[in-house]
Write an enzyme that holds these catalytic residues in place. Structure first.
Site, short mmCIF file in Angstrom:
data_model
loop_
_atom_site.label_atom_id
_atom_site.label_comp_id
_atom_site.label_asym_id
_atom_site.label_seq_id
_atom_site.Cartn_x
_atom_site.Cartn_y
_atom_site.Cartn_z
N LYS A 1 26.83 32.17 28.92
CA LYS A 1 27.20 31.29 27.79
C LYS A 1 26.39 30.02 27.90
CE LYS A 1 30.15 31.44 24.33
NZ LYS A 1 30.59 32.66 23.65
N GLY B 1 43.46 32.26 9.34
CA GLY B 1 42.02 32.01 9.31
C GLY B 1 41.40 32.93 8.28
N GLY C 1 37.89 32.83 7.46
CA GLY C 1 36.44 32.66 7.53
C GLY C 1 35.82 34.04 7.68
N ASN C 2 34.71 34.10 8.39
CA ASN C 2 34.02 35.37 8.54
C ASN C 2 34.94 36.44 9.13
OD1 ASN C 2 32.54 37.01 10.90
ND2 ASN C 2 31.28 37.01 9.07
N GLY D 1 38.37 36.46 9.71
CA GLY D 1 39.64 36.69 9.02
C GLY D 1 39.45 37.48 7.73
N TYR D 2 38.40 37.14 6.97
CA TYR D 2 38.18 37.83 5.71
C TYR D 2 37.91 39.32 5.94
CZ TYR D 2 36.04 39.67 1.54
OH TYR D 2 35.76 40.48 0.47
#
Ligand code: NAD
Length: 435
Positions: free
Chosen positions: A105, A228, A230-231, A233-234
């Site tokens: 990371k 959520g 966003g990317n 959650g959608y």
């Protein structure tokens, strides 16, 4: 109990899995220590002509199973403790998914919202100049994370090629590209990456319900609430409806909407919800009563209320630390599927466990993202292109198999799905180390 730092939390999870993993104690000792930590203070020219210095990090936790793999985060709270924990979790996640990568990371302590586009580009390139010798398609492969994206990866690939790639004489153009994943499709990115995490999460859920649904008392077409939009959650909500699940609650940072109790329809149509959100820029923009998102009667709720609304499956897909000691006793789901990273605190998980609520852990549930990064890397190295359908088909088959392994192990050993996932990962890493 004092709140644990991310690295302390990671160590607690490691200890908890070590008790059931069939590996020698030296393996656990090794995993308690990242293989390499790199820190640099590097300069960036700002728009006003001044030179500012930024702290950058890269932690290479384990490459026993393949090149280090993990995103680069730009955020004011980034520090070595957090990056170390995130690198450890990537080693576990890649091993749970069964892909041939280790864990790494990176990050920069910066608030990117305060930077102009030019400054953001110069910062991204400067990070690669400071760290780049540590990256490479067969050694360490970064990707986007919080506040970084495909454009930033494209700048980083270019910079890496300039300062490192030429010297290393990487075999060809494709190998250069394989140094970073999450690139725009036109620059070697994978078709299907956008859907991958949400889609993969629902594949894991479908398999979890097949394996243990009865034990959890969840019926065939479960009700799902997604925090959520966003990317992740959608695409989770959209795939859920494709799989015949009923999405009865959705939220974003403006609040949430839930299907009114009397409504017995199919639940929200996520595509219509998205269209409604895009029209005004936020999800909650009307008063209770509906109709909205294909549902005739809708209630608006706060995010706190959303997490406490009765449903079969609660899917946190927004931020870390959402289910805590404070609200865990009020969660009224039968199952929590973690699509965000670290949405359930260890203290909250203990409360949920006591109440008979299982948690499908992030390292399994959101592994669709890194798995598709692996597919991108593979396509770059081999100089081939897969269609979106081919990518999602492979992802479906792989995550179905890995989810089954984790949940069967959890049931057989009478441990939580998180302990089972970590134990399987640790055993796979130990195998690769030849022990
Ligand atoms: P995103 O920025 O696209 O979406 C985040 C969503 O959360 C937005 O809709 C935002 O409005 C909403 N949100 C913010 N604060 C909220 C709050 N307090 N309550 C409810 N909603 C809130 O991010 P994303 O890519 O969808 O990622 C979501 C989570 O999934 C993050 O934890 C991320 O680390 C994790 N994750 C993402 C991927 C990926 O492929 N994108 C992979 C693995 C894990």
């Amino acid at each position: 109990m004092a709140k644990q730092s991310p690295w302390q939390a990671a160590l607690t999870q490691l200890e908890s899995a070590a008790a059931i993993a069939q590996v020698r104690p030296e393996i656990i000792e090794q995993l308690r220590r990242p293989e390499r930590v790199i820190q640099a203070e590097f300069p960036v020219r700002m728009d006003d002509g001044s030179l500012q210095f930024f702290q950058g990090y890269r932690v290479q936790h384990s490459n026993a199973r393949g090149p280090y793999k993990g995103g680069i985060r730009f955020h004011p709270n980034v520090d070595m403790d957090e990056v170390r924990a995130l690198a450890f979790w990537m080693s576990i996640k890649c091993a749970v998914a069964g892909i041939p990568f280790g864990g790494g990371k990176g990050g920069v302590t910066v608030d990117p919202k305060r930077l102009s586009t030019g400054e953001l580009e110069r910062l991204s390139r400067a990070y690669v100049r400071a760290m780049g010798m540590n990256f490479g398609p067969r050694h360490d492969v970064p990707a986007p994370d919080v506040n970084t994206n495909g454009q930033i990866m494209a700048w980083m690939v270019e910079e890496w090629k300039k300062v490192v790639g030429r010297k290393q004489r990487a075999a060809n153009q494709n190998e250069w590209r394989a140094t970073f994943t999450g690139k725009p499709i036109g620059k070697g990115g994978a078709a299907g990456r956008e859907q991958a995490t949400g889609f993969g999460g629902m594949v894991v859920l479908r398999e979890a319900l097949r394996t243990l649904g009865k034990q959890w008392g969840i019926r065939k077409s479960p009700t799902v609430i997604v925090q959520g939009f966003g990317n992740v959650g959608y695409w989770a909500a959209r795939t859920a409806t494709d799989f015949g699940f009923r999405v009865i609650g959705i939220s974003d940072s403006s609040g949430g909407v839930v299907v009114d109790d009397g409504d017995t329809g199919r639940g929200f149509d996520p595509a219509l919800v998205l269209a409604g959100k895009e029209e005004v820029g936020q999800l909650v923009h009307f008063v209770s009563g509906g109709p909205f998102g294909g549902v005739s009667h809708v209630r608006t709720v706060t995010n706190a209320q959303l997490l406490e609304t009765p449903c079969d499956v609660l899917v946190p897909a927004a931020l870390e630390g959402q289910i805590t000691q404070k609200n865990a006793a009020r969660v009224r789901a039968k199952l929590v599927l973690e699509l965000a990273n670290g949405p359930t605190t260890p203290e909250a998980e203990a409360v949920l466990r006591e109440r008979g609520i299982s948690v499908i852990p992030d390292v399994l549930a959101n592994a669709g993202g890194v798995t598709t990064s692996y597919y991108e890397w593979l396509q770059n190295i081999r100089n081939v292109r897969w269609t979106e359908a081919a990518t999602l088909r492979r992802l479906d088959a792989l995550l179905t198999e890995q989810a089954r392994k984790v949940l069967t192990r959890a049931a057989r050993s009478r441990v939580t799905p998180r302990q089972a996932a970590f134990a399987i990962a640790i055993e796979r890493i130990a195998d690769a180390m030849g022990s």
